[in-house]
Design an enzyme around this catalytic site. Structure first.
Site, mmCIF file in Angstrom:
data_model
loop_
_atom_site.group_PDB
_atom_site.id
_atom_site.type_symbol
_atom_site.label_atom_id
_atom_site.label_comp_id
_atom_site.label_asym_id
_atom_site.label_seq_id
_atom_site.Cartn_x
_atom_site.Cartn_y
_atom_site.Cartn_z
ATOM 1 N N TYR A 1 50.076 43.566 37.491
ATOM 2 C CA TYR A 1 49.484 43.167 38.768
ATOM 3 C C TYR A 1 50.187 43.857 39.924
ATOM 4 C CZ TYR A 1 46.881 39.240 36.746
ATOM 5 O OH TYR A 1 46.012 38.459 36.036
ATOM 6 N N TYR B 1 48.677 41.175 28.945
ATOM 7 C CA TYR B 1 50.073 41.245 29.400
ATOM 8 C C TYR B 1 50.889 40.077 28.849
ATOM 9 C CZ TYR B 1 48.478 38.046 33.162
ATOM 10 O OH TYR B 1 47.936 37.013 33.876
ATOM 11 N N ARG C 1 48.636 37.145 27.402
ATOM 12 C CA ARG C 1 47.322 36.754 27.920
ATOM 13 C C ARG C 1 46.265 37.709 27.390
ATOM 14 N NH1 ARG C 1 45.827 33.953 31.999
ATOM 15 N NH2 ARG C 1 44.446 33.285 30.383
ATOM 16 N N HIS D 1 41.742 39.476 31.089
ATOM 17 C CA HIS D 1 40.980 38.496 31.869
ATOM 18 C C HIS D 1 40.914 38.905 33.329
ATOM 19 C CE1 HIS D 1 45.166 37.328 32.393
ATOM 20 N NE2 HIS D 1 44.809 36.874 33.581
ATOM 21 N N HIS E 1 40.438 36.998 37.063
ATOM 22 C CA HIS E 1 40.401 35.713 37.766
ATOM 23 C C HIS E 1 39.217 35.714 38.732
ATOM 24 C CE1 HIS E 1 44.540 34.502 36.518
ATOM 25 N NE2 HIS E 1 44.716 35.804 36.467
HETATM 26 FE FE LIG Z 1 46.181 36.722 35.189
#
Ligand SMILES: [Fe+2]
Lengths: 201, 242
Positions: free
Chosen positions: B108, B147, B157, B160, B162
């Site tokens: 991110y 990640y 995870r 995905h 959000h």
């Molecule tokens: Fe996330």
């Protein structure tokens, strides 16, 4: 078998996660300039023209261990000083009613600067006391938490929601304490002693 | 004219519970007392509204909205599209949809993310759009990478995105996550497993949509989002004073 209803069911909520600020408050995430205008940075279109008293509400969101969360993100929604919701007839054109704000990454404190809402008449003509609706999200919160801010210097005696709360000491968790002229303190406790009243709206 | 109906109650057995033991962060961040149930008041059946004046036309193109001119984000090019509907199966037009995601390597662009996968200089990772009159929306982006995250020692995870949606009222406000068909990490994710029912998980899993792909260019996934439905007022139950 019986006939099928033509209805759907709401998509299940998922946590906003630790990086919610990227999407909703890019400047906070360190990505200033990503958008020309971010959504909800202030509830004012023109603060100098907004009607009513301008108030600043400061607080923190505490987890069940008493730690002020550094990553909580909150949205507020409220009527204007005259008790009219933005979008409805007669609403204050200088005010949007919606604000997005976050706990500070260092101190864990948030500040909401807005107008003090008016009261409005609801079901059965009963007047609700002035309040601001909140929606709290963060990592670890699986579905956004709804609550309300009331004000200690208003008459809250006949508010239909506050009167619904059986354990009277819990009412205090929804009431902002006055700390100065136009200044209030409102802490949110997710769990444990003094747990804030949350709503299934 | 603002809509005035009250909402069907949220199905709390369909949504994740606040306290979900295996998603560790929820343990200290979940209320222990019951929620107070409240018939909708005007505060809940109204909400902020946004229009095309609030966003820019390129905000829904994450491949280019942060890239240097002449460059683009690295990764598998995808279209994410679908409709925002309500529980009455009616489209929700003119509503703001915001997304954020990791880059193709699972990193991110956030000052708190320290994963070793590199930042992509041409990828910011957020976008927004407003549904059209049929509730339709679309984004162009890259498929996010899986990640690792600190839950158990070895937790990953699934890929995905959000998603945040406003709807037409504060009671409809929703954040969820979009997963991708065929991801082998889906059955292992403690966050996804907070959704109690398998059908609920399937509803959050976008389907490969070959008909919407752009040949030789971009793969497509379809992701419909459902918001709470309003009760129709066949017999009036007035919220406001008479
Ligand atoms: Fe996330």
């Amino acid at each position: 078998m019986v006939q099928k209803l033509e209805t759907l069911i709401e998509s299940a909520s998922q946590t906003a996660g630790p990086y919610v600020h990227i999407g909703l408050m890019p400047t906070y995430a360190g990505n200033a300039g990503y958008y020309d205008e971010e959504i909800g940075t202030t509830p004012f279109l023109d603060e100098s023209k907004a009607k009513g008293e301008i108030v600043e509400i400061v607080g923190s969101v505490f987890d069940g261990t008493g730690w002020a969360m550094r990553d909580a993100l909150i949205e507020s929604w409220q009527c204007d000083a005259g008790g009219v919701f933005p979008g409805d007839k007669g609403a204050d054109p200088a005010f949007t009613g919606h604000c997005r704000f976050a706990a500070d990454a260092e101190s864990g404190e948030f500040t909401l600067r807005t107008v003090k809402p008016g009261s409005y008449k609801g079901r059965g003509g009963v007047e609700s006391a002035p309040h601001i609706s909140l929606w709290v999200v963060a990592r670890g919160i699986n579905i956004g938490l709804n609550t309300r801010i009331y004000f200690e210097d208003e008459d809250n005696a006949n508010d239909p929601l506050l009167n619904r709360i059986e354990q009277r000491p819990r009412v205090n968790t929804l009431i902002a304490k006055k700390t100065g002229d136009g200044k209030y303190r409102f802490d949110i406790r997710l769990q444990g002693e003094g747990e804030t009243v949350f709503l299934d709206i | 004219m603002p809509l005035k109906g009250e909402f069907y109650q949220r199905d709390r057995e369909w949504h994740p519970k606040a306290y979900t033991h295996d998603y560790k962060t929820s343990v200290a961040r979940s209320p222990r007392q019951s929620l107070i149930s409240l018939e909708n008041t005007v505060s809940e059946i109204t909400g902020p509204r946004f229009g095309h004046g609030d966003i820019d036309p390129g905000d829904n193109d994450l491949i280019y909205n942060y890239a240097q001119s002449g460059e683009s984000a690295i990764g598998e090019r995808i279209i994410l599209h679908g409709r925002v509907l309500d529980e009455n199966a009616r489209p929700v037009p003119n509503t703001l949809v915001e997304i954020w995601q990791a880059n193709a390597g699972g990193r991110y662009r956030h000052k708190k993310d320290t994963y070793l996968a590199p930042i992509d200089p041409n990828f910011g990772g957020c976008g927004r759009t407003i549904t059209d009159e049929n509730g339709y929306y679309f984004f162009r982006t890259v498929k996010p990478g899986a990640y690792p995250w600190r839950n158990w020692v070895n937790s990953w995870r699934p890929a995905h995105i959000h998603v945040s949606i406003f709807g037409t009222a504060f009671a409809q406000r929703l954040i969820t996550q979009c997963y991708f068909e065929g991801d082998p990490l889906i059955p292992h994710c403690p966050i996804l497993k907070t959704v109690p029912m398998q059908e609920g998980i399937e509803q959050l899993t976008a389907a490969l949509d070959l008909n919407a792909t752009i040949p030789l260019d971009t793969i497509a996934y379809k992701f419909d989002i459902v918001l709470r439905g309003r009760r129709s007022t066949l017999f009036e139950n007035r919220l406001e004073g008479n």
